[in-house]
Scaffold this motif. Sequence first.
Motif, PDB file in Angstrom:
ATOM      1  N   LEU A 116      30.867  31.078  31.397  1.00 23.83           N
ATOM      2  CA  LEU A 116      32.122  30.819  30.696  1.00 23.83           C
ATOM      3  C   LEU A 116      32.643  32.076  30.014  1.00 23.83           C
ATOM      4  O   LEU A 116      33.828  32.438  30.154  1.00 23.83           O
ATOM      5  CB  LEU A 116      31.922  29.708  29.666  1.00 23.83           C
ATOM      6  CG  LEU A 116      33.159  29.323  28.839  1.00 23.83           C
ATOM      7  CD1 LEU A 116      34.271  28.835  29.741  1.00 23.83           C
ATOM      8  CD2 LEU A 116      32.791  28.263  27.804  1.00 23.83           C
ATOM      9  N   VAL A 117      31.774  32.749  29.293  1.00 21.14           N
ATOM     10  CA  VAL A 117      32.182  33.966  28.577  1.00 21.14           C
ATOM     11  C   VAL A 117      32.615  35.044  29.570  1.00 21.14           C
ATOM     12  O   VAL A 117      33.652  35.700  29.385  1.00 21.14           O
ATOM     13  CB  VAL A 117      31.030  34.486  27.698  1.00 21.14           C
ATOM     14  CG1 VAL A 117      31.386  35.858  27.108  1.00 21.14           C
ATOM     15  CG2 VAL A 117      30.726  33.496  26.581  1.00 21.14           C
ATOM     16  N   THR A 118      31.836  35.223  30.621  1.00 21.48           N
ATOM     17  CA  THR A 118      32.139  36.260  31.610  1.00 21.48           C
ATOM     18  C   THR A 118      33.484  36.023  32.281  1.00 21.48           C
ATOM     19  O   THR A 118      34.300  36.945  32.408  1.00 21.48           O
ATOM     20  CB  THR A 118      31.036  36.309  32.690  1.00 21.48           C
ATOM     21  OG1 THR A 118      29.783  36.588  32.075  1.00 21.48           O
ATOM     22  CG2 THR A 118      31.346  37.398  33.714  1.00 21.48           C
ATOM     23  N   MET A 119      33.742  34.785  32.708  1.00 14.72           N
ATOM     24  CA  MET A 119      34.989  34.492  33.406  1.00 14.72           C
ATOM     25  C   MET A 119      36.196  34.579  32.477  1.00 14.72           C
ATOM     26  O   MET A 119      37.267  35.027  32.877  1.00 14.72           O
ATOM     27  CB  MET A 119      34.922  33.106  34.059  1.00 14.72           C
ATOM     28  CG  MET A 119      33.852  32.972  35.137  1.00 14.72           C
ATOM     29  SD  MET A 119      33.887  34.289  36.390  1.00 14.72           S
ATOM     30  CE  MET A 119      35.484  33.998  37.154  1.00 14.72           C
ATOM     31  N   LEU A 120      36.019  34.160  31.219  1.00 18.57           N
ATOM     32  CA  LEU A 120      37.123  34.269  30.261  1.00 18.57           C
ATOM     33  C   LEU A 120      37.484  35.725  30.006  1.00 18.57           C
ATOM     34  O   LEU A 120      38.659  36.083  29.915  1.00 18.57           O
ATOM     35  CB  LEU A 120      36.749  33.581  28.945  1.00 18.57           C
ATOM     36  CG  LEU A 120      36.893  32.059  28.895  1.00 18.57           C
ATOM     37  CD1 LEU A 120      36.332  31.520  27.586  1.00 18.57           C
ATOM     38  CD2 LEU A 120      38.360  31.648  29.056  1.00 18.57           C
TER      39      LEU A 120
END
Length: 209
Positions: free
Chosen positions: A10-14
């Motif tokens: 989630l953090v990476t894609m955001l």
Amino acid sequence: MFTEFATAALVTMLVTLDPPGLAPIFLSLTRGMSAAERRQVAVRASIIAFCIIGFFGVAGDVVLKALGVSLPAFRIAGGLLLFWIAFEMVFERRTERKQQTADTAITKDHIRNVAAFPLATPLMAGPGALTATILLAGRAHGDAVLLITLAVICGLVILCCLAVFLAASSISKLLGITGNVVLTRLLGVILAALAVQFVIDGVKAAMAG
């Protein structure tokens, strides 16, 4: 394992897609379009980006290796394409149809073209997002649950981008014509810097490899 993977994904894609950062660029690329046409571009670009990211999550690494294309080369190519778009934004080197969007009807082909390139790729499904997807898919080690989780997270992030795009029309009205012109020039410079950074990262990775 599941929580750690989901959080990292989630953090990476955001971070790599950066939905808020895409809003002003979306405004610049859709200048002269009506609210309905902007919605068409937003929805179409989101669908295309999700399909591209999903494909690379499943078979990206295999396809690139089969074609003999490295991730650094992919990043450099994406950076060069972005730089060309930035050049057009800064110097208004558009085709006659694009220069006169305020006076000329926006065709369906134009809407489809802008949605596919450069919005869906390389701005949304760009080298960073695709590389991150491939790496995250590799961390799943073939676990179906983790792969499905990754797909759902990618979908949620794309929906965030769509929501930002749909709200961009209201922002455009507040800025007015002069504000949009100034914003286009400014974002062109920022986009050029981002493109150069893509190329630099790709060259560094290629040399390190």
